[in-house]
Scaffold this motif. Structure first.
Motif, PDB file in Angstrom:
ATOM      1  N   ILE A  12      66.175  26.099   8.681  1.00  0.00           N
ATOM      2  CA  ILE A  12      65.384  27.181   9.293  1.00  0.00           C
ATOM      3  C   ILE A  12      66.131  28.507   9.188  1.00  0.00           C
ATOM      4  CG2 ILE A  12      64.452  28.076  11.471  1.00  0.00           C
ATOM      5  CD1 ILE A  12      63.718  25.160  12.174  1.00  0.00           C
ATOM      6  N   ARG A  13      67.431  28.495   9.461  1.00  0.00           N
ATOM      7  CA  ARG A  13      68.227  29.730   9.355  1.00  0.00           C
ATOM      8  C   ARG A  13      68.213  30.261   7.917  1.00  0.00           C
ATOM      9  NH1 ARG A  13      71.563  26.874  12.818  1.00  0.00           N
ATOM     10  NH2 ARG A  13      73.044  26.419  11.158  1.00  0.00           N
ATOM     11  N   ALA A  14      68.280  29.362   6.943  1.00  0.00           N
ATOM     12  CA  ALA A  14      68.233  29.778   5.530  1.00  0.00           C
ATOM     13  C   ALA A  14      66.874  30.385   5.187  1.00  0.00           C
ATOM     14  CB  ALA A  14      68.540  28.591   4.621  1.00  0.00           C
ATOM     15  N   LEU A  15      65.801  29.773   5.690  1.00  0.00           N
ATOM     16  CA  LEU A  15      64.467  30.325   5.460  1.00  0.00           C
ATOM     17  C   LEU A  15      64.345  31.712   6.076  1.00  0.00           C
ATOM     18  CD1 LEU A  15      62.206  27.199   6.147  1.00  0.00           C
ATOM     19  CD2 LEU A  15      62.591  28.319   3.933  1.00  0.00           C
ATOM     20  N   GLY A  17      51.408  36.024  15.799  1.00  0.00           N
ATOM     21  CA  GLY A  17      52.168  36.914  16.671  1.00  0.00           C
ATOM     22  C   GLY A  17      53.629  36.542  16.826  1.00  0.00           C
ATOM     23  N   TRP A  18      54.103  35.509  16.126  1.00  0.00           N
ATOM     24  CA  TRP A  18      55.519  35.164  16.211  1.00  0.00           C
ATOM     25  C   TRP A  18      56.344  36.232  15.522  1.00  0.00           C
ATOM     26  CZ3 TRP A  18      57.657  31.730  19.337  1.00  0.00           C
ATOM     27  CH2 TRP A  18      56.825  30.759  19.883  1.00  0.00           C
ATOM     28  N   TYR A  77      67.006  40.253  21.189  1.00  0.00           N
ATOM     29  CA  TYR A  77      65.792  40.302  22.013  1.00  0.00           C
ATOM     30  C   TYR A  77      65.412  38.932  22.568  1.00  0.00           C
ATOM     31  CZ  TYR A  77      65.012  45.222  21.579  1.00  0.00           C
ATOM     32  OH  TYR A  77      65.152  46.582  21.701  1.00  0.00           O
ATOM     33  N   ASP A  78      65.705  37.860  21.861  1.00  0.00           N
ATOM     34  CA  ASP A  78      65.452  36.531  22.415  1.00  0.00           C
ATOM     35  C   ASP A  78      66.289  36.329  23.680  1.00  0.00           C
ATOM     36  OD1 ASP A  78      63.641  35.699  20.357  1.00  0.00           O
ATOM     37  OD2 ASP A  78      65.365  35.416  19.041  1.00  0.00           O
ATOM     38  N   PRO A 113      59.274  30.740  10.143  1.00  0.00           N
ATOM     39  CA  PRO A 113      60.142  29.639  10.588  1.00  0.00           C
ATOM     40  C   PRO A 113      60.637  29.966  11.994  1.00  0.00           C
ATOM     41  CG  PRO A 113      61.232  30.985   8.896  1.00  0.00           C
ATOM     42  CD  PRO A 113      59.839  31.502   9.043  1.00  0.00           C
ATOM     43  N   ARG A 114      60.660  28.948  12.859  1.00  0.00           N
ATOM     44  CA  ARG A 114      61.036  29.186  14.257  1.00  0.00           C
ATOM     45  C   ARG A 114      62.046  28.158  14.746  1.00  0.00           C
ATOM     46  NH1 ARG A 114      55.253  29.551  14.938  1.00  0.00           N
ATOM     47  NH2 ARG A 114      55.237  27.579  16.050  1.00  0.00           N
ATOM     48  N   GLU A 115      62.831  28.609  15.710  1.00  0.00           N
ATOM     49  CA  GLU A 115      63.760  27.735  16.414  1.00  0.00           C
ATOM     50  C   GLU A 115      63.363  27.736  17.885  1.00  0.00           C
ATOM     51  OE1 GLU A 115      67.962  27.997  14.663  1.00  0.00           O
ATOM     52  OE2 GLU A 115      67.035  29.915  14.103  1.00  0.00           O
TER      53      GLU A 115
END
Length: 193
Positions: free
Chosen positions: A7-10, A124-125, A134-135, A170-172
């Motif tokens: 996910i971080r790579a994406l 909206g992500w 901001y997270d 992509p989300r975590e």
């Protein structure tokens, strides 16, 4: 490769793609789209009814294009001294560190948080710049609000048209979704105006 590394790579690849698109935008396009986005923001009920607002300041000097927020600050503060503030190393106007300023989380809290982002999907992500600021800020404000018995502030993100991607981001687990994303065409979500 584990899932979180994937996910971080994406995210890293997408950030590069979006930055390239934003860097290719002509300044007059950024100015025109910023004006349209700000018109939608200023008509948003959540903005009009807010008394305490957190807003990011536009970064200048070598970073990707983003919505110009100076007019928001001017509207909120109705002060001329904003234009005279010194700029930090990111080109962001800010008061000198020795100058006392009120911290909303030490007083009555916030009604609205206006956040930047690098990319947004149609749901909206938000994909930020990759530092998680901001997270973490959303989580801190939510915690403060709960302890203070105050409602969690509304969150609004501002986006140029080139920042909207058609595929889901992509989300975590820690990624936070703003309640409203405003584009030059209007809000992506069902925010009231």
């Amino acid at each position: 490769m584990d899932t979180s590394a994937h996910i971080r790579a994406l995210k890293r690849a997408l950030r590069g793609d979006v930055r390239a698109r934003l860097n290719a935008l002509a300044p007059d396009v950024v100015k025109d789209e910023s004006r349209k986005v700000l018109t939608h923001l200023f008509n948003l009920r959540e903005y009009r009814q807010s008394e305490s607002v957190s807003v990011y300041l536009t970064m200048t000097g070598g970073v990707s294009a983003e919505i110009e927020t100076e007019e928001i600050v001017t509207d909120l503060f109705k002060r001329e001294d904003f234009r005279s503030l010194p700029k930090n190393k990111w080109g962001i106007a800010e008061p000198p560190l020795e100058e006392a300023r009120e911290n909303a989380l030490e007083k009555d809290g916030l009604d609205l948080i206006i956040v930047p982002g690098l990319a947004f999907d149609r749901e909206g992500w938000r994909l930020g710049h990759g530092k998680g600021y901001y997270d973490r800020y959303f989580a801190k404000v939510a915690e403060w609000s709960a302890l203070a018995g105050r409602p969690i502030p509304k969150t609004v993100a501002l986006a140029l048209a080139e920042q909207i991607v058609d595929t889901p981001l992509p989300r975590e687990d820690f990624d936070q979704k703003p309640e409203v994303v405003i584009t030059p065409a209007g809000p992506l979500s069902s925010a009231s105006t």
